[in-house]
Design a protein around this motif. Structure first.
Motif, PDB file in Angstrom:
ATOM      1  N   THR A 225     -47.314 -56.621 -45.727  1.00 41.01           N
ATOM      2  CA  THR A 225     -45.896 -56.286 -45.588  1.00 41.01           C
ATOM      3  C   THR A 225     -45.079 -57.511 -45.209  1.00 41.01           C
ATOM      4  N   GLY A 226     -45.650 -58.372 -44.372  1.00 44.65           N
ATOM      5  CA  GLY A 226     -44.957 -59.599 -43.997  1.00 44.65           C
ATOM      6  C   GLY A 226     -44.887 -60.617 -45.106  1.00 44.65           C
ATOM      7  N   GLN A 227     -45.719 -60.466 -46.141  1.00 45.14           N
ATOM      8  CA  GLN A 227     -45.734 -61.413 -47.262  1.00 45.14           C
ATOM      9  C   GLN A 227     -45.015 -60.881 -48.494  1.00 45.14           C
ATOM     10  N   LEU A 228     -44.225 -59.824 -48.325  1.00 47.30           N
ATOM     11  CA  LEU A 228     -43.562 -59.227 -49.480  1.00 47.30           C
ATOM     12  C   LEU A 228     -42.567 -60.182 -50.127  1.00 47.30           C
ATOM     13  N   ASN A 229     -41.965 -61.085 -49.336  1.00 48.41           N
ATOM     14  CA  ASN A 229     -41.038 -62.046 -49.941  1.00 48.41           C
ATOM     15  C   ASN A 229     -41.761 -62.985 -50.899  1.00 48.41           C
TER      16      ASN A 229
END
Length: 283
Positions: A225-229
């Protein structure tokens, strides 16, 4: 379209597909090397060989090899047949990506549970402490140890996933990678106990207070989720390349068709002297 613009687009399209073709060859070579040298190592899902690293690498490499080859050859020799085939392959890839993404989103709950069950099955049947694989193609044990140490987690949903597996039947043990750091372990030691005794066979101590209490599935989900960008940026990059390929292939197809139609018209035009007209292959 002028000759200068047509030549610029054609060469850009060729070089882009050459770069993609070389990258595809690298993926294909890496996949073949993993398959021949370290078969069965690079996967957390031993029951699904199609999801292993070697199969994924060969699939990506083979698909990119074929598509970029058609695109490069079609633009280089100005073949309308190859350009149309390239266009159709890109459309099929785009539709497949959209379909897979839509299915994964709609059934994300069921897919998550299925993946968790398959990971537990891999732990129970294929975790082997003596098989460490290699640096390039680690084994199931090496991958799990690395994940648990990096994300400070244990098991898929909890440390109980490691109980009574084939590597230690009937035992309530966990791998050493499930043990907390030395600083955290000192907080749960009773007075008078020593660090040396505490660190010896921590995974076999059958003391859950020494192990990480959160599962790796939750930790990996939070990390993703933190790497969605980053995932979004990669997805946009792939979509841009595919869109550029679609537009450019059709533009080249229409230009080649127009140029050939113009050449054919000129060759039969009565106002042009056949003796002075330049042959079509010299244009």
């Amino acid at each position: 379209m002028g000759n200068a613009g047509y030549t610029c687009i054609r060469r850009t399209f060729c070089w882009l597909n050459i770069i993609l073709w070389l990258c595809s060859c690298a993926f294909l070579g890496a996949g073949l090397w993993l398959r021949l040298s370290y078969e069965g190592y690079a996967t957390l899902l031993p029951q699904h060989a199609g999801l292993s690293a070697d199969t994924i690498f060969m699939g990506i490499g083979g698909t990119g090899f074929v598509v970029s080859f058609f695109g490069c050859c079609g633009a280089w020799v100005q073949s309308r047949c190859l350009l149309v085939l390239y266009f159709m392959l890109i459309v099929m890839l785009f539709m497949s990506e959209f379909l897979v993404g839509s299915i994964a989103f709609l059934f994300r709950g069921g897919l998550g549970r299925t993946l968790a069950n398959e990971l537990r099955f891999g732990i129970e049947r294929h975790y082997n402490t003596s098989d460490r694989g290699s640096l390039v193609a680690p084994s199931v044990a090496s991958i799990w140890d690395s994940v648990q140490q990096s994300f400070e987690c244990c098991g898929v949903s909890s440390y109980e996933d490691w109980y009574d597996i084939q590597s230690w039947p009937g035992k309530r043990w966990v791998p050493e990678s499930c043990c907390r750091t030395l600083y955290d372990q000192r907080q749960v030691l009773t007075e008078g106990s020593g660090d040396g005794m505490m660190r010896a066979d921590c995974g076999r101590s059958e003391n859950p207070s020494l192990w990480w209490d959160k599962g790796c599935a939750h930790s990996l989900q939070s990390w993703f989720t933190g790497q969605l960008n980053v995932v979004g940026a990669v997805g946009l990059g792939i979509a841009f390349v595919q869109l550029f390929g679609l537009i450019t292939s059709m533009l080249l197809f229409c230009t080649v068709k127009h140029k050939r139609a113009s050449d054919t018209y000129k060759s039969y035009s009565p106002s042009i002297d056949p003796q002075t007209r330049t042959s079509s292959w010299e244009d």
